[in-house]
Design a protein around this motif. Structure first.
Motif, PDB file in Angstrom:
ATOM      1  N   UNK A   1       0.962  -1.212   0.202  1.00 45.81           N
ATOM      2  CA  UNK A   1      -0.038   0.440  -0.055  1.00 45.81           C
ATOM      3  C   UNK A   1       0.531   1.306   0.010  1.00 45.81           C
ATOM      4  N   UNK A   2       1.515   1.207   0.689  1.00 39.98           N
ATOM      5  CA  UNK A   2       2.647   2.154   0.918  1.00 39.98           C
ATOM      6  C   UNK A   2       3.870   2.527  -0.303  1.00 39.98           C
ATOM      7  N   UNK A   3       4.076   1.733  -1.187  1.00 43.34           N
ATOM      8  CA  UNK A   3       4.730   1.680  -2.737  1.00 43.34           C
ATOM      9  C   UNK A   3       3.783   2.162  -3.870  1.00 43.34           C
ATOM     10  N   UNK A   4       2.667   1.728  -3.202  1.00 43.14           N
ATOM     11  CA  UNK A   4       1.551   2.414  -4.315  1.00 43.14           C
ATOM     12  C   UNK A   4       1.370   3.670  -3.541  1.00 43.14           C
ATOM     13  N   UNK A   5       1.616   4.102  -2.451  1.00 40.24           N
ATOM     14  CA  UNK A   5       1.398   5.506  -2.699  1.00 40.24           C
ATOM     15  C   UNK A   5       2.323   6.149  -3.365  1.00 40.24           C
ATOM     16  N   UNK A   6       3.004   5.981  -2.715  1.00 38.83           N
ATOM     17  CA  UNK A   6       4.850   6.030  -3.671  1.00 38.83           C
ATOM     18  C   UNK A   6       4.681   6.244  -5.284  1.00 38.83           C
ATOM     19  N   UNK A   7       4.653   5.323  -5.539  1.00 44.94           N
ATOM     20  CA  UNK A   7       4.380   5.208  -7.348  1.00 44.94           C
ATOM     21  C   UNK A   7       3.389   6.075  -8.026  1.00 44.94           C
ATOM     22  N   UNK A   8       1.936   6.345  -7.016  1.00 44.70           N
ATOM     23  CA  UNK A   8       0.783   7.255  -7.939  1.00 44.70           C
ATOM     24  C   UNK A   8       1.064   8.918  -7.353  1.00 44.70           C
ATOM     25  N   UNK A   9       1.109   9.066  -6.660  1.00 44.89           N
ATOM     26  CA  UNK A   9       1.412  10.112  -5.889  1.00 44.89           C
ATOM     27  C   UNK A   9       2.428  11.005  -6.736  1.00 44.89           C
ATOM     28  N   UNK A  10       1.846  11.906  -7.996  1.00 45.73           N
ATOM     29  CA  UNK A  10       3.131  12.183  -8.785  1.00 45.73           C
ATOM     30  C   UNK A  10       3.452  14.125  -8.648  1.00 45.73           C
ATOM     31  N   UNK A  11       4.094  14.433  -7.894  1.00 44.02           N
ATOM     32  CA  UNK A  11       4.479  15.731  -7.171  1.00 44.02           C
ATOM     33  C   UNK A  11       5.495  16.383  -8.297  1.00 44.02           C
ATOM     34  N   UNK A  12       5.424  15.709  -9.537  1.00 43.57           N
ATOM     35  CA  UNK A  12       5.869  17.210 -10.230  1.00 43.57           C
ATOM     36  C   UNK A  12       8.000  16.502 -10.647  1.00 43.57           C
ATOM     37  N   UNK A  13       8.021  16.090  -9.323  1.00 42.62           N
ATOM     38  CA  UNK A  13       9.978  16.248  -9.435  1.00 42.62           C
ATOM     39  C   UNK A  13      10.652  14.380 -10.450  1.00 42.62           C
ATOM     40  N   UNK A  14       9.579  13.062 -10.568  1.00 43.18           N
ATOM     41  CA  UNK A  14       9.888  12.313 -11.081  1.00 43.18           C
ATOM     42  C   UNK A  14       9.126  11.909 -12.203  1.00 43.18           C
ATOM     43  N   UNK A  15       9.706  11.365 -13.068  1.00 48.79           N
ATOM     44  CA  UNK A  15       9.658  10.637 -15.166  1.00 48.79           C
ATOM     45  C   UNK A  15       8.302   9.516 -14.160  1.00 48.79           C
ATOM     46  N   UNK A  16       7.734   9.326 -15.004  1.00 51.33           N
ATOM     47  CA  UNK A  16       6.739   8.568 -14.811  1.00 51.33           C
ATOM     48  C   UNK A  16       7.667   6.929 -14.773  1.00 51.33           C
ATOM     49  N   UNK A  17       8.815   7.166 -15.144  1.00 51.40           N
ATOM     50  CA  UNK A  17       9.352   5.542 -15.314  1.00 51.40           C
ATOM     51  C   UNK A  17      10.497   5.308 -14.352  1.00 51.40           C
ATOM     52  N   UNK A  18      11.084   6.366 -13.783  1.00 53.38           N
ATOM     53  CA  UNK A  18      12.292   6.299 -13.104  1.00 53.38           C
ATOM     54  C   UNK A  18      11.508   5.531 -11.324  1.00 53.38           C
ATOM     55  N   UNK A  19      10.495   6.078 -10.587  1.00 55.21           N
ATOM     56  CA  UNK A  19       9.977   5.115  -9.411  1.00 55.21           C
ATOM     57  C   UNK A  19      10.314   3.316  -9.594  1.00 55.21           C
ATOM     58  N   UNK A  20       9.818   3.140 -11.195  1.00 54.92           N
ATOM     59  CA  UNK A  20       9.831   1.729 -10.927  1.00 54.92           C
ATOM     60  C   UNK A  20      11.351   1.475 -11.601  1.00 54.92           C
ATOM     61  N   UNK A  21      11.897   2.135 -11.644  1.00 57.30           N
ATOM     62  CA  UNK A  21      13.579   1.574 -12.104  1.00 57.30           C
ATOM     63  C   UNK A  21      13.955   1.859 -11.122  1.00 57.30           C
ATOM     64  N   UNK A  22      13.621   2.431  -9.145  1.00 56.84           N
ATOM     65  CA  UNK A  22      14.123   1.903  -8.344  1.00 56.84           C
ATOM     66  C   UNK A  22      13.702   0.493  -7.913  1.00 56.84           C
ATOM     67  N   UNK A  23      12.257   0.805  -8.367  1.00 61.34           N
ATOM     68  CA  UNK A  23      12.017  -0.763  -7.846  1.00 61.34           C
ATOM     69  C   UNK A  23      12.871  -2.072  -7.953  1.00 61.34           C
ATOM     70  N   UNK A  24      13.328  -1.884  -9.674  1.00 64.42           N
ATOM     71  CA  UNK A  24      13.799  -2.820 -10.484  1.00 64.42           C
ATOM     72  C   UNK A  24      14.972  -2.848  -9.750  1.00 64.42           C
ATOM     73  N   UNK A  25      15.301  -2.177  -8.960  1.00 61.68           N
ATOM     74  CA  UNK A  25      17.003  -1.916  -8.703  1.00 61.68           C
ATOM     75  C   UNK A  25      16.854  -3.011  -7.096  1.00 61.68           C
ATOM     76  N   UNK A  26      15.653  -2.290  -6.701  1.00 60.68           N
ATOM     77  CA  UNK A  26      15.544  -2.663  -5.140  1.00 60.68           C
ATOM     78  C   UNK A  26      15.367  -4.211  -5.247  1.00 60.68           C
ATOM     79  N   UNK A  27      14.651  -4.836  -5.544  1.00 60.55           N
ATOM     80  CA  UNK A  27      14.439  -6.428  -6.790  1.00 60.55           C
ATOM     81  C   UNK A  27      15.897  -6.993  -6.574  1.00 60.55           C
ATOM     82  N   UNK A  28      16.789  -6.288  -7.839  1.00 55.58           N
ATOM     83  CA  UNK A  28      18.122  -6.960  -7.899  1.00 55.58           C
ATOM     84  C   UNK A  28      19.064  -7.175  -6.802  1.00 55.58           C
ATOM     85  N   UNK A  29      18.836  -5.700  -5.510  1.00 56.87           N
ATOM     86  CA  UNK A  29      19.959  -5.834  -4.452  1.00 56.87           C
ATOM     87  C   UNK A  29      19.176  -7.487  -3.718  1.00 56.87           C
TER      88      UNK A  29
END
Length: 298
Positions: free
Chosen positions: A126-154
Motif C-alpha cells: 500500500x505504501x509503495x502504491x502511494x509513492x508510485x501514484x502520487x506525482x508531485x512533479x519531480x519524477x518521471x513516470x519511469x524513474x520510481x519503477x526503475x528504483x523498484x527494479x533496482x531493489x529487486x536486484x539487491x
C-alpha cells in the motif's frame, strides 16, 4: 566494533542517495558509478591482499562475481540511473522495500514466514502504491519503477548470497563485488555512449563522488558486509527504516526536494511495514534473508 560498524551503515548509507544526486548533476551516471566501485574495490583488494586475506577458490570467486553483478551493478547502478529523474529521498523510501522482496522470495521457495510478516508486506505494498501514484512533479513516470527494479536486484543478491559459496573473508568478498560491479557499470556506460567531459564536471560533483568512493563504498559497504557476518540479519535489517529518514531529511534540507502528503504517508507505511517484517522475523529467530551474508545500498 560490530555495533560501530552498524552505526556507520545507519548514518552513511542514508546520505549516499544525496551524494549520488550531486554526483550525476555533471557526471555520466553509469561511468561515475563504475569508476566509484572500481577505485574503491581496487583499494580494498590491495589492503586485503597486503594482509594475506585475498584467498578464495574458483567457485567462491564466481559466487562473489555473481553478487557483484546483482548488488553494486544492478542494485546500485539502477538507483544511480533513476536519480536523474527521481528525488533522492523518494529513491531511499522505495529501496526500503528490499526486505519485503526477500520475504516474498522466501515464500516462493517453500518457506513459511509468520502471519505478521505477511501483514507487513501488505502494508508495504500500500505504501509503495502511494509513492508510485502520487506525482508531485519531480519524477518521471519511469524513474520510481526503475528504483523498484533496482531493489529487486539487491533483494535477489541478498537472497542468493546465503545459498552461494562465498569467500570467508568478508572484505575479500566486498572487494570482488565492487570490482565486478564497477566493471559492469563502466562497460554499460561506454556501450550506452556515455563520455566524460572533465571540464564540465563541477566541484560539487567531484566532492560528492569522492564522498561516495571513500565513505559510501570503502567505509559503509565494507562495514555492511562485515556486520552481516557478526550480527543477525534481522538486526542489520533495521537500517532499512533509518536510511530513508536520513535521506529524506538531507534531500529536503540540502537539495530543496519536495514531497506531497500522500507520498509522505506512503513512505511512512513502507517504514512501518519494514518494522513489522523485521520484528516478526526476529521473534521467530528467523532471519529476514536466508543467511547472515547479505541484505540490502545503495
Amino acid at each position: 566494533m560490530r555495533w560501530a560498524a552498524l552505526g556507520v551503515v545507519y548514518v552513511v548509507w542514508g546520505s549516499t542517495y544525496l551524494g549520488i544526486r550531486f554526483t550525476i548533476e555533471s557526471m555520466p551516471p553509469m561511468l561515475s558509478a563504475g569508476a566509484r566501485f572500481l577505485l574503491a574495490g581496487a583499494v580494498l583488494a590491495a589492503l586485503v591482499a597486503w594482509r594475506g586475506g585475498l584467498r578464495m577458490t574458483r567457485r567462491q570467486l564466481g559466487s562473489a562475481a555473481v553478487l557483484g553483478v546483482l548488488l553494486p551493478a544492478w542494485g546500485n547502478g539502477l538507483v544511480v540511473l533513476a536519480e536523474r529523474s527521481v528525488a533522492s529521498g523518494l529513491a531511499a523510501l522505495l529501496v526500503a522495500s528490499v526486505p519485503l522482496y526477500v520475504v516474498l522470495m522466501r515464500r516462493f521457495t517453500g518457506q513459511r514466514p509468520h502471519r505478521v510478516t505477511y501483514a507487513g508486506v501488505a502494508v508495504g505494498l500500500v505504501g509503495l502504491a502511494a509513492l508510485l501514484l502520487d506525482d508531485v512533479g519531480e519524477s518521471s513516470w519511469w524513474g520510481p519503477w526503475v528504483v523498484l527494479l533496482a531493489s529487486f536486484g539487491w533483494a535477489l543478491g541478498t537472497f542468493l548470497s546465503g545459498r552461494l559459496d562465498t569467500p570467508a573473508n568478508p572484505f575479500a568478498l566486498s572487494a570482488v563485488e565492487m570490482l565486478v560491479g564497477g566493471a559492469v557499470l563502466a562497460a554499460v556506460g561506454l556501450v550506452a555512449g556515455e563520455r566524460v567531459s572533465f571540464g564540465a564536471i563541477t566541484a560539487v560533483s567531484w566532492v560528492a563522488w569522492g564522498y561516495l568512493v571513500v565513505v559510501g563504498s570503502l567505509l559503509a559497504f565494507s562495514s555492511y558486509v562485515y556486520v552481516l557476518g557478526q550480527l543477525p540479519v534481522s538486526t542489520v535489517a533495521t537500517y532499512a527504516y533509518v536510511n530513508p529518514v536520513i535521506a529524506v531529511v538531507l534531500g529536503v534540507w540540502l537539495a530543496d526536494e519536495r514531497f506531497g502528503p500522500v507520498q509522505l504517508l506512503g513512505g511512512l507505511l513502507v517504514v512501518v511495514a519494514v518494522v513489522l517484517v523485521v520484528r516478526a522475523e526476529r521473534n521467530r529467530r528467523t532471519p529476514v534473508g536466508v543467511s547472515v551474508r547479505a541484505e540490502d545500498e545503495r
